[in-house]
Design an enzyme around this catalytic site. Sequence first.
Site, mmCIF file in Angstrom:
data_model
loop_
_atom_site.group_PDB
_atom_site.id
_atom_site.type_symbol
_atom_site.label_atom_id
_atom_site.label_comp_id
_atom_site.label_asym_id
_atom_site.label_seq_id
_atom_site.Cartn_x
_atom_site.Cartn_y
_atom_site.Cartn_z
ATOM 1 N N ALA A 68 0.819 -1.215 0.000
ATOM 2 C CA ALA A 68 0.000 0.000 0.000
ATOM 3 C C ALA A 68 0.853 1.266 0.000
ATOM 4 O O ALA A 68 0.423 2.304 -0.476
ATOM 5 C CB ALA A 68 -0.941 -0.001 1.203
ATOM 6 N N GLY A 198 -1.770 -6.414 0.921
ATOM 7 C CA GLY A 198 -1.937 -7.850 1.119
ATOM 8 C C GLY A 198 -1.779 -8.298 2.565
ATOM 9 O O GLY A 198 -2.564 -9.091 3.074
ATOM 10 N N CYS A 320 4.091 1.647 12.619
ATOM 11 C CA CYS A 320 5.074 2.478 11.925
ATOM 12 C C CYS A 320 5.682 3.521 12.842
ATOM 13 O O CYS A 320 6.733 4.058 12.546
ATOM 14 C CB CYS A 320 4.434 3.183 10.731
HETATM 15 N N1 PLP Z 1 -1.953 2.750 4.888
HETATM 16 C C1 PLP Z 1 -2.415 2.322 6.079
HETATM 17 C C2 PLP Z 1 -3.682 2.900 6.626
HETATM 18 C C3 PLP Z 1 -1.723 1.338 6.807
HETATM 19 O O1 PLP Z 1 -2.195 0.918 7.983
HETATM 20 C C4 PLP Z 1 -0.526 0.817 6.248
HETATM 21 C C5 PLP Z 1 0.278 -0.178 7.004
HETATM 22 O O2 PLP Z 1 0.428 -0.084 8.207
HETATM 23 C C6 PLP Z 1 -0.094 1.295 5.002
HETATM 24 C C7 PLP Z 1 -0.827 2.258 4.352
HETATM 25 C C8 PLP Z 1 1.165 0.768 4.351
HETATM 26 O O3 PLP Z 1 0.936 -0.524 3.831
HETATM 27 P P1 PLP Z 1 2.137 -1.480 3.353
HETATM 28 O O4 PLP Z 1 2.734 -2.045 4.593
HETATM 29 O O5 PLP Z 1 1.470 -2.511 2.493
HETATM 30 O O6 PLP Z 1 3.092 -0.654 2.577
#
Ligand code: PLP
Length: 374
Positions: A68, A198, A320
């Site tokens: 994402a 995913g 994060c």
């Molecule tokens: N957007 C949201 C709301 C998320 O919770 C996350 C992951 O914590 C992401 C984006 C990023 O996703 P990815 O880990 O697949 O890059």
Amino acid sequence: MIYFDNAATTIPLDSAVAAMNDAMTDFGNPSSLHGLGLAASKRVAAARRIIADALFVTPQEIYFTSGATEADNTAVFGAANTIGKRKPRIVISSVEHPAVAEPCRYLESKGFEIVRVAPRDDGFHAEDFIAAVDDKTCLVSMMLFNNETGAPLPVSAAFKRIKKFYPDTLTHCDMVQGFLKIPCKAKDLYADMISVSGHKVHAPKGVGALYVKKGTHISSMMYGGGQERGFRSGTESVPLISAFGAAASELSADIQSIYDNAAALSEYLKKRAAECGFAVNSPEDALPYINSIAVAGLRSEVLLHYLEQREIYVSSGSACSKGKKSTVLREFHIPDELADSTIRISFCAKNTKEEIDTLITALLDAKKELVGKK
Ligand code: PLP
């Protein structure tokens, strides 16, 4: 083990692991013209259809990405590069994931105007987003549910009117925490672009997708061999994409019953938390999978490691933020002393009330043993 950190990542389903293994053994490159290539491209096509069906869109509108973060970056930079010269303004919520917030911060340093819409005391209001948009706005980006508190954002109500008044302004929804958690049709969100991941839905890490509505033209971030119909070059990760498809297929069949289970668990957790005097940060209308609670007097990280000793896994705020103070909780008007004591408990279909009882006992023990100690 009790795993309550599903908003950070989820346990891969057996069907996802099996699909991944199959696609590793059957190792062709989807671009190859021989039979091995054809078999690989069929796997990718099958997964694409499943993800498209889950969003009620066509397979041609789905582009696989590395997750994402890439999907969010592609949406933001794609809009900025395509129409940002004429319209150098972007509207986002003040609680976006860094995958949206940071590309916007970068664009701000390059001269874009970034408007960050904050929640009011009772949450976000569609009117505040609509009022922030003008004819110089290239993009409005809003998450469907906040990843730290589960708070909903008024995506559908805001985007519907923004598209009516400003049809040239692109709308993007980071749907990561809502995808396959609630039944949702892309059309109902009035989003030109939607990001999904995913590993939040029991598939492996490193795969996601961006939905780009037919007729929406944005520049690509990746140039090369022209895979993904020229939009996202790079040899497709057939194993990861196949696993994403397998997990999505299994979850799609059961969204409502999984949601109902999460709703019952969330209600139970909030009731037990209130009885024990723990604060609930998540609003009443939060997505039930994500529950933010605070045990006053105990620091989040201390609590997290205490629980870990009992093999109970939770998160402090968002994964994060890794111990950094959460600005999101502050945006939601959570006082700093509670924010510092906050843990996020996030569910999947496998969690039970008994696990919540074990968690509550552990939290009460932690309070008894640790509060007041340096
Ligand atoms: N957007 C949201 C709301 C998320 O919770 C996350 C992951 O914590 C992401 C984006 C990023 O996703 P990815 O880990 O697949 O890059």
